[in-house]
Write a protein that holds these residues in place. Structure first.
Motif, PDB file in Angstrom:
ATOM      1  N   GLY A  12      93.902  50.716  27.625  1.00 25.31           N
ATOM      2  CA  GLY A  12      94.996  49.984  28.257  1.00 25.31           C
ATOM      3  C   GLY A  12      95.229  50.467  29.673  1.00 25.31           C
ATOM      4  O   GLY A  12      95.482  51.647  29.896  1.00 25.31           O
ATOM      5  N   GLY A  14      97.751  49.904  31.717  1.00 22.94           N
ATOM      6  CA  GLY A  14      99.139  49.691  32.130  1.00 22.94           C
ATOM      7  C   GLY A  14      99.584  50.883  32.966  1.00 22.94           C
ATOM      8  O   GLY A  14      98.801  51.786  33.257  1.00 22.94           O
ATOM      9  N   ASN A  17      98.657  54.620  31.596  1.00 21.74           N
ATOM     10  CA  ASN A  17      97.298  55.159  31.763  1.00 21.74           C
ATOM     11  C   ASN A  17      96.849  55.192  33.223  1.00 21.74           C
ATOM     12  O   ASN A  17      95.978  55.989  33.581  1.00 21.74           O
ATOM     13  CB  ASN A  17      96.300  54.391  30.891  1.00 21.74           C
ATOM     14  N   ILE A  39      89.758  51.401  29.582  1.00 21.09           N
ATOM     15  CA  ILE A  39      89.383  50.015  29.266  1.00 21.09           C
ATOM     16  C   ILE A  39      90.644  49.162  29.189  1.00 21.09           C
ATOM     17  O   ILE A  39      91.672  49.591  28.687  1.00 21.09           O
ATOM     18  CB  ILE A  39      88.542  49.885  27.967  1.00 21.09           C
ATOM     19  N   GLU A  40      90.521  47.961  29.727  1.00 23.20           N
ATOM     20  CA  GLU A  40      91.664  47.039  29.770  1.00 23.20           C
ATOM     21  C   GLU A  40      91.209  45.683  29.217  1.00 23.20           C
ATOM     22  O   GLU A  40      90.164  45.175  29.604  1.00 23.20           O
ATOM     23  CB  GLU A  40      92.160  46.905  31.219  1.00 23.20           C
ATOM     24  N   GLN A  41      92.038  45.121  28.332  1.00 29.20           N
ATOM     25  CA  GLN A  41      91.629  43.869  27.681  1.00 29.20           C
ATOM     26  C   GLN A  41      91.577  42.671  28.639  1.00 29.20           C
ATOM     27  O   GLN A  41      90.789  41.758  28.437  1.00 29.20           O
ATOM     28  CB  GLN A  41      92.555  43.561  26.512  1.00 29.20           C
ATOM     29  N   HIS A  42      92.412  42.690  29.663  1.00 27.42           N
ATOM     30  CA  HIS A  42      92.429  41.560  30.607  1.00 27.42           C
ATOM     31  C   HIS A  42      91.440  41.794  31.743  1.00 27.42           C
ATOM     32  O   HIS A  42      90.914  42.893  31.906  1.00 27.42           O
ATOM     33  CB  HIS A  42      93.833  41.347  31.163  1.00 27.42           C
ATOM     34  N   GLN A  48     103.715  43.448  33.049  1.00 25.96           N
ATOM     35  CA  GLN A  48     104.511  42.528  32.235  1.00 25.96           C
ATOM     36  C   GLN A  48     104.089  41.097  32.515  1.00 25.96           C
ATOM     37  O   GLN A  48     104.894  40.262  32.928  1.00 25.96           O
ATOM     38  CB  GLN A  48     106.016  42.707  32.518  1.00 25.96           C
ATOM     39  N   MET A  51     106.158  37.983  31.661  1.00 20.88           N
ATOM     40  CA  MET A  51     107.466  37.792  32.303  1.00 20.88           C
ATOM     41  C   MET A  51     107.387  38.140  33.791  1.00 20.88           C
ATOM     42  O   MET A  51     108.353  38.624  34.372  1.00 20.88           O
ATOM     43  CB  MET A  51     108.525  38.683  31.623  1.00 20.88           C
ATOM     44  N   SER A  58     112.276  44.982  39.095  1.00 19.05           N
ATOM     45  CA  SER A  58     112.216  46.185  38.267  1.00 19.05           C
ATOM     46  C   SER A  58     113.633  46.716  38.109  1.00 19.05           C
ATOM     47  O   SER A  58     114.476  46.523  38.982  1.00 19.05           O
ATOM     48  CB  SER A  58     111.338  47.220  38.961  1.00 19.05           C
ATOM     49  N   GLN A  59     113.870  47.381  36.984  1.00 16.63           N
ATOM     50  CA  GLN A  59     115.220  47.909  36.769  1.00 16.63           C
ATOM     51  C   GLN A  59     115.315  49.388  37.114  1.00 16.63           C
ATOM     52  O   GLN A  59     116.346  50.005  36.894  1.00 16.63           O
ATOM     53  CB  GLN A  59     115.665  47.631  35.337  1.00 16.63           C
ATOM     54  N   VAL A  60     114.216  49.973  37.589  1.00 17.49           N
ATOM     55  CA  VAL A  60     114.301  51.388  37.982  1.00 17.49           C
ATOM     56  C   VAL A  60     113.873  51.540  39.440  1.00 17.49           C
ATOM     57  O   VAL A  60     113.176  50.695  40.005  1.00 17.49           O
ATOM     58  CB  VAL A  60     113.462  52.332  37.083  1.00 17.49           C
ATOM     59  N   ARG A 125      88.532  44.733  25.153  1.00 19.20           N
ATOM     60  CA  ARG A 125      89.655  44.947  24.229  1.00 19.20           C
ATOM     61  C   ARG A 125      89.234  45.856  23.093  1.00 19.20           C
ATOM     62  O   ARG A 125      88.243  45.584  22.407  1.00 19.20           O
ATOM     63  CB  ARG A 125      90.141  43.597  23.669  1.00 19.20           C
ATOM     64  N   GLY A 160      97.490  53.853  25.512  1.00 18.95           N
ATOM     65  CA  GLY A 160      98.645  53.360  26.273  1.00 18.95           C
ATOM     66  C   GLY A 160      98.597  51.850  26.262  1.00 18.95           C
ATOM     67  O   GLY A 160      98.434  51.219  27.302  1.00 18.95           O
ATOM     68  N   PHE A 345     110.136  43.893  20.684  1.00 16.79           N
ATOM     69  CA  PHE A 345     108.890  44.513  20.222  1.00 16.79           C
ATOM     70  C   PHE A 345     109.110  45.206  18.877  1.00 16.79           C
ATOM     71  O   PHE A 345     110.226  45.610  18.557  1.00 16.79           O
ATOM     72  CB  PHE A 345     108.412  45.528  21.263  1.00 16.79           C
ATOM     73  N   SER A 401     110.236  55.649  34.107  1.00 18.15           N
ATOM     74  CA  SER A 401     110.951  56.857  34.545  1.00 18.15           C
ATOM     75  C   SER A 401     110.223  58.179  34.281  1.00 18.15           C
ATOM     76  O   SER A 401     110.349  59.113  35.057  1.00 18.15           O
ATOM     77  CB  SER A 401     112.318  56.927  33.856  1.00 18.15           C
TER      78      SER A 401
HETATM   79  C1  LIG Z   1     109.853  42.093  30.498  1.00 20.39           C
HETATM   80  C2  LIG Z   1     109.847  43.585  30.635  1.00 20.39           C
HETATM   81  C3  LIG Z   1     110.408  44.176  31.765  1.00 20.39           C
HETATM   82  C4  LIG Z   1     110.387  45.560  31.895  1.00 20.39           C
HETATM   83  N1  LIG Z   1     110.964  46.088  32.982  1.00 20.39           N
HETATM   84  C5  LIG Z   1     110.984  47.428  33.135  1.00 20.39           C
HETATM   85  C6  LIG Z   1     111.595  48.030  34.270  1.00 20.39           C
HETATM   86  O1  LIG Z   1     112.147  47.332  35.110  1.00 20.39           O
HETATM   87  N2  LIG Z   1     111.531  49.385  34.389  1.00 20.39           N
HETATM   88  C7  LIG Z   1     110.924  50.174  33.447  1.00 20.39           C
HETATM   89  O2  LIG Z   1     110.893  51.393  33.606  1.00 20.39           O
HETATM   90  N3  LIG Z   1     110.362  49.618  32.353  1.00 20.39           N
HETATM   91  C8  LIG Z   1     110.382  48.289  32.173  1.00 20.39           C
HETATM   92  N4  LIG Z   1     109.802  47.749  31.067  1.00 20.39           N
HETATM   93  C9  LIG Z   1     109.192  48.645  30.055  1.00 20.39           C
HETATM   94  C10 LIG Z   1     107.664  48.709  30.151  1.00 20.39           C
HETATM   95  O3  LIG Z   1     107.229  48.981  28.867  1.00 20.39           O
HETATM   96  C11 LIG Z   1     107.171  49.803  31.101  1.00 20.39           C
HETATM   97  O4  LIG Z   1     107.634  49.564  32.403  1.00 20.39           O
HETATM   98  C12 LIG Z   1     105.657  49.929  31.229  1.00 20.39           C
HETATM   99  O5  LIG Z   1     105.044  48.676  31.428  1.00 20.39           O
HETATM  100  C13 LIG Z   1     105.030  50.655  30.072  1.00 20.39           C
HETATM  101  O6  LIG Z   1     103.701  50.918  30.439  1.00 20.39           O
HETATM  102  P1  LIG Z   1     102.524  51.095  29.382  1.00 20.39           P
HETATM  103  O7  LIG Z   1     101.320  51.398  30.181  1.00 20.39           O
HETATM  104  O8  LIG Z   1     102.966  52.083  28.355  1.00 20.39           O
HETATM  105  O9  LIG Z   1     102.410  49.721  28.607  1.00 20.39           O
HETATM  106  P2  LIG Z   1     102.100  48.253  29.140  1.00 20.39           P
HETATM  107  O10 LIG Z   1     102.724  47.994  30.449  1.00 20.39           O
HETATM  108  O11 LIG Z   1     102.462  47.345  28.012  1.00 20.39           O
HETATM  109  O12 LIG Z   1     100.511  48.219  29.351  1.00 20.39           O
HETATM  110  C14 LIG Z   1      99.611  48.235  28.273  1.00 20.39           C
HETATM  111  C15 LIG Z   1      98.258  47.786  28.759  1.00 20.39           C
HETATM  112  O13 LIG Z   1      97.325  47.938  27.712  1.00 20.39           O
HETATM  113  C16 LIG Z   1      96.531  46.755  27.601  1.00 20.39           C
HETATM  114  N5  LIG Z   1      96.088  46.669  26.197  1.00 20.39           N
HETATM  115  C17 LIG Z   1      96.862  46.428  25.120  1.00 20.39           C
HETATM  116  N6  LIG Z   1      96.117  46.447  23.995  1.00 20.39           N
HETATM  117  C18 LIG Z   1      94.842  46.721  24.383  1.00 20.39           C
HETATM  118  C19 LIG Z   1      93.605  46.872  23.672  1.00 20.39           C
HETATM  119  N7  LIG Z   1      93.543  46.761  22.342  1.00 20.39           N
HETATM  120  N8  LIG Z   1      92.476  47.133  24.384  1.00 20.39           N
HETATM  121  C20 LIG Z   1      92.520  47.258  25.756  1.00 20.39           C
HETATM  122  N9  LIG Z   1      93.666  47.091  26.473  1.00 20.39           N
HETATM  123  C21 LIG Z   1      94.813  46.852  25.786  1.00 20.39           C
HETATM  124  C22 LIG Z   1      97.469  45.652  28.038  1.00 20.39           C
HETATM  125  O14 LIG Z   1      96.761  44.484  28.444  1.00 20.39           O
HETATM  126  C23 LIG Z   1      98.212  46.324  29.184  1.00 20.39           C
HETATM  127  O15 LIG Z   1      97.530  46.189  30.403  1.00 20.39           O
HETATM  128  C24 LIG Z   1     109.817  46.378  30.898  1.00 20.39           C
HETATM  129  C25 LIG Z   1     109.265  45.788  29.754  1.00 20.39           C
HETATM  130  C26 LIG Z   1     109.293  44.401  29.625  1.00 20.39           C
HETATM  131  C27 LIG Z   1     108.724  43.793  28.382  1.00 20.39           C
END
Ligand SMILES: Cc1cc2nc3c(=O)[nH]c(=O)nc-3n(C[C@H](O)[C@H](O)[C@H](O)COP(=O)(O)OP(=O)(O)OC[C@H]3O[C@@H](n4cnc5c(N)ncnc54)[C@H](O)[C@@H]3O)c2cc1C
Length: 431
Positions: A12, A14, A17, A39-42, A48, A51, A58-60, A125, A160, A345, A401
């Motif tokens: 992932g 995101g 990572n 690795i990233e699925q997209h 996000q 959305m 962003s809220q932070v 993916r 992640g 979620f 954060s």
């Molecule tokens: C609408 C919305 C608004 C938000 N706004 C805020 C904000 O303003 N401030 C804040 O701090 N947080 C916010 N958040 C919380 C958000 O979870 C975090 O900001 C942050 O995106 C978390 O990062 P992450 O890398 O853990 O997960 P994600 O951002 O969910 O990234 C996960 C990544 O993994 C990839 N992935 C998933 N499954 C697989 C797979 N099987 N194989 C390969 N790739 C995969 C996805 O495509 C994605 O790119 C918001 C959440 C939402 C839903």
């Protein structure tokens, strides 16, 4: 079949990572970084993506980017991103700490493109993770399968992938084309005829639901848009500067060491800082628009509060939703064309992690203070979980954060665990 071996595999791309990738480059050095793959699925990185609406923010603070709290001198800061694309003056002039989501998204893609040694493979993916049992009976590697039939062997995994969308069981019987979860809004709502007189039902009472309510109202000028929620009405999220201190990365230690009942209180009282409220601007915009509509006698936005969805079925071409009023327990039906789910979620660990835990023979996926999964003693292969440890590490765990500091904690921990491991056997046995 495509097969490769790496030292660290992060699943992932995101924010979590990507912060890890930068921390590996800055703290562990080029050799390990060159042995690190994400690795990233997209096919690209979007924050996000469901959305990613142009007016959402962003809220932070932008200072809680992928690096600044760990290393304010890092070249991977949000400010350096703005500088590199020539928008720093304008951003400063805007006078805001909270960038548009689109800007955070652009920043993440820029970080990904700016990495020197860590590689990212897109369109991959992960579909399964299995422990590789070696001849000495230990597990020193993981075998990761991807949807395109590839296999990646690694010693350390960092998952992640975010959390799984929650689709309430009440909607289980509806065909997929009639329900759109917020994680898919931006890509799937475009399939609806923009001029259609749709009856759109939005389920949920928090930020994502409110954003879809507003986006559907604006995007479909002939639609009737109704929002149904369990709560007594929309509210702003709690934003006291006092309780905001609980989002400091330094609070993770205190939360982690707290008694179970204290953890429960903290999560309960912090709930409205993150989950159940709206940004004040959104609330004001919606209220004013609904007020004006009533004034003009042309109502297209409707709100139903203190009401639960207790069933949903298809009747001919219509979706029939059963609504139960929580004040009276009386039930009525509402007919619509499409349902938008702002239902958040799943609280449990994502399916991928639950399956990994089952394959490793541990009941439930838990991590230690440094996010390393608790695995049987025979495992030298490590697995770190990002963004899914709210119960043990506090409410900020899924947010931006804590990312910068958490990435550092993970990198230091995986460096401390690094010992030479036997090379994976050519013919791999997975348990
Ligand atoms: C609408 C919305 C608004 C938000 N706004 C805020 C904000 O303003 N401030 C804040 O701090 N947080 C916010 N958040 C919380 C958000 O979870 C975090 O900001 C942050 O995106 C978390 O990062 P992450 O890398 O853990 O997960 P994600 O951002 O969910 O990234 C996960 C990544 O993994 C990839 N992935 C998933 N499954 C697989 C797979 N099987 N194989 C390969 N790739 C995969 C996805 O495509 C994605 O790119 C918001 C959440 C939402 C839903």
């Amino acid at each position: 079949m495509d097969r490769q071996e790496v030292e660290i595999l992060a699943i992932g791309a995101g924010p979590a990572n990507l912060a890890l990738a930068v921390a590996v480059e800055e703290l562990a050095g080029p050799e390990l970084a060159a042995q690190t793959l994400i690795i990233e699925q997209h096919d690209d990185i979007l924050w996000q993506r469901g959305m990613l609406l142009p007016w959402t923010q962003s809220q932070v603070s932008f200072l809680k980017d992928l690096v600044t709290l760990r290393n304010p001198r890092s070249e991977f800061s949000f400010l350096n991103y703005l500088h590199s694309i020539g928008r720093l003056d304008e951003f400063i002039n805007l006078g805001s700490f909270t960038p548009y989501r689109l800007e955070i998204s652009g920043y993440l893609q820029w970080v990904a493109e700016s990495l020197r040694d860590v590689r990212i493979e897109y369109g991959k993916r992960c579909v399964s993770v299995d422990p590789v049992v070696s001849d000495d009976g230990g597990v020193h590697h993981w075998s990761v399968r991807t949807a395109d039939g590839g296999q990646i062997i690694c010693r350390t995994l960092v998952i992640g992938t975010g959390r799984d969308p929650h689709i309430p069981t009440e909607f289980g019987a509806l065909p997929r084309n009639r329900i759109i979860h917020s994680t898919e809004y931006a890509s799937r709502a475009t399939a609806l005829d923009p001029d259609g007189a749709h009856r759109i039902l939005v389920v949920g009472g928090a930020q994502s639901a409110a954003e879809m309510f507003w986006a559907a109202y604006q995007g479909f000028p002939n639609a009737q848009v109704t929002m149904v929620m369990r709560s007594i009405g929309l509210n702003t999220y709690e934003s006291s500067k006092f309780t905001n201190e609980l989002f400091y990365p330094s609070f993770v230690d205190e939360f982690h060491a707290a008694l179970p009942e204290a953890k429960e209180q903290l999560l309960r009282e912090m709930h409205r800082t993150n989950y159940a409220g709206l940004a004040p601007g959104m609330l004001e915009t919606l209220y004013r628009e609904m007020y004006q509509q009533r004034l003009l006698g042309v109502e297209r936005l409707h709100m139903i509060t203190m009401t639960e969805v207790t069933g949903a079925r298809l009747d001919g071409d219509e979706v029939v939703v059963s609504l139960t009023d929580r004040k009276t327990r009386r039930t009525r039906e509402l007919r619509c064309d499409v349902v938008l789910l702002g239902t958040g979620f799943v609280r449990d660990m994502p399916k991928l992690i639950r399956e990994l835990a089952a394959a490793a023979g541990v009941s439930g996926a838990t991590v230690d203070r440094n996010y390393r999964m608790n695995l049987p003693p025979s495992y030298t292969a490590g697995c770190y979980l990002q963004g899914v440890n709210e119960a043990t590490h506090g409410i900020a765990d899924s947010l931006l954060s804590v990312l910068a500091i958490r990435a550092q904690e993970i990198v230091y921990d995986l460096l401390a665990h690094r010992k030479p491991a036997p090379a994976p056997a050519l013919a791999l046995r997975t348990s």
